[in-house]
Design an enzyme around this catalytic site. Structure first.
Site, PDB file in Angstrom:
ATOM      1  NE  ARG A 303       0.298  72.550  46.471  1.00  0.00           N
ATOM      2  CZ  ARG A 303      -0.169  73.919  46.227  1.00  0.00           C
ATOM      3  NH1 ARG A 303       1.048  74.489  45.457  1.00  0.00           N
ATOM      4  NH2 ARG A 303      -1.220  73.792  46.828  1.00  0.00           N
ATOM      5  CB  CYS A 334       5.008  58.841  29.489  1.00  0.00           C
ATOM      6  SG  CYS A 334       4.260  58.560  27.877  1.00  0.00           S
TER       7      CYS A 334
END
Length: 414
Positions: A303, A334
């Site tokens: 979110r 990553c």
């Protein structure tokens, strides 16, 4: 206000018992929100239909069912979960968007009520079912409402619903096949702060409703705003109940019979119940800022990255606020996965009680669109889920393992 426990159970104890990352849900908070909604529409023939896309854990669904809340689903899989949780077909509403007609047929076979959101599907429904079963029609009322463009669903360019300006086309299809339209539906969007947007949309829907003779239901969706931090502006439910309730009763009198008023809250019912727990892997002091790197990322709670959503973040391992510092809370994926956004949607630092590696970092308002939007990105495991119910912590989803990652992969010989 930071809460270091749920129903008397310390967050740090839950983290120690079940591990992190961990979603924890407070059942009492869900029950409280159900009560608030009902009280706001006291005297109205109200039906609450939980928009389960917010959180589909079967124990959450069973809790809703136990407290008389019906359910709104958007896929055959959510439908099946609802049935497994104890719902009967007639207690389920299927509100899809742009799905193939076979999904609608599946829902009808299960006895669910169908909410149709485009003219093509309405035509197919009429061709196959005529007036043998009733349906709802989702209307796009051309109203702007919601926290940001990603969560507005009733404006002119939204994909959801049939434009209210296509009234004559809708009526032509309905008349052509003698379709029994039992309800009209609209959903303005999420994080609607006051009654104005609801009133605008409701006014348009109620005006349109006089064109349909068999109505039983007016469905005004959901989107009530919850508090993301102390002092935050929330939907004034008393105001919404008074204004919309009055308009609805006035409509029923003019329409000539009493109808049911439906709402489909998702975030409103479950968001505040959820706390997401993670562990601080590193505290990285940089010449510009200090990062707290936790053992989670956008794979578990997307979110903030997707919506620039604000989640209150605090150090559950340290309640002593005499020594504080500013930290940017980031994930281990990553990618740039920052959790600490400000209320303007920009990455920022949070003032937190001193953090050390190994501390439990808690994020509030994690009950909605947290686990349901999680993924296995970077081949990471999805977290466990716990519900605190009647003072006891219950594991309601096991943490994934490598076996789960590999389960549906098919390895070929090369």
């Amino acid at each position: 206000m930071y809460y270091y426990d749920i129903q008397g159970i310390k967050l740090t104890d839950l983290a120690a018992r079940f591990g992190t990352p961990l979603y924890v849900y407070d059942a009492d908070k869900i029950i409280e929100k159900i009560s608030v909604l009902r009280q706001s529409f006291d005297g109205i023939n109200l039906k609450i239909k939980y928009a389960c896309k917010a959180n589909t854990n079967i124990s959450i669904l069973k809790l809703m069912h136990k407290h008389g809340v019906e359910i709104d689903v958007v896929s055959p899989q959510e439908l099946e979960l609802a049935l497994k949780a104890g719902y009967k077909g007639e207690q389920v509403t299927f509100t899809p968007s742009g799905v193939s007609f076979d999904e609608i047929e599946t829902a009808i076979e299960a006895g669910a009520k169908i909410n149709l959101d485009n003219l093509d599907v309405l035509e197919k429904f009429g061709q196959k079912y005529g007036n043998s079963i009733g349906c709802l029609i989702r209307i796009k009322p051309h109203v702007f409402g919601g926290g940001n463009e990603k969560i507005m669903t009733a404006h002119p360019e939204s994909k959801f619903g049939i434009s209210i300006h296509q009234k004559e086309e809708i009526l032509a299809v309905v008349e052509k096949y003698n379709i029994k339209v039992i309800g009209l539906h609209q959903h303005t969007g999420s994080d609607v702060k006051n009654a104005d947007s609801f009133t605008q949309a409701a006014s348009a829907i109620l005006d349109l409703a006089f064109s349909f003779k068999d109505l039983e239901i007016i469905d005004l969706g959901g989107g009530f705003k919850v508090a993301y931090k102390e002092g935050d502006v929330v939907t004034d439910m008393e105001e919404v109940g008074k204004v919309l309730g009055g308009a609805f009763l006035d409509f029923c009198e003019k329409y000539g019979k009493p109808l049911q008023l439906w709402f489909e809250p998702g975030k409103f019912l479950v968001s505040e119940s959820g706390t997401f727990l993670s562990t601080a892997n590193v505290v990285k002091k940089d010449p510009v800022k200090t990062f707290v790197g936790i053992n989670s990322g956008l794979n578990h709670l997307i979110r903030p990255m997707m919506y620039a959503a604000y989640h209150d973040i605090f150090n559950a391992s340290n309640a002593d606020n005499s020594v504080q510092d500013s930290y940017r809370v980031v994930g281990y994926i990553c990618e740039t996965d920052t959790f600490s956004f400000d209320t303007e949607g920009k990455p920022n630092e949070r003032l937190m009680n001193k953090v050390e590696a190994g501390d439990i970092i808690a994020m509030k308002n994690a009950g909605a669109y947290g686990f349901t939007m999680s993924s296995n990105y970077n081949a990471r495991f999805k977290p466990a889920e716990v519900m605190v119910y009647e003072g006891k912590a219950h594991l309601i989803r096991k943490r994934e393992t490598m076996e789960d990652i590999l389960r549906n992969q098919v390895e070929i010989e090369l």
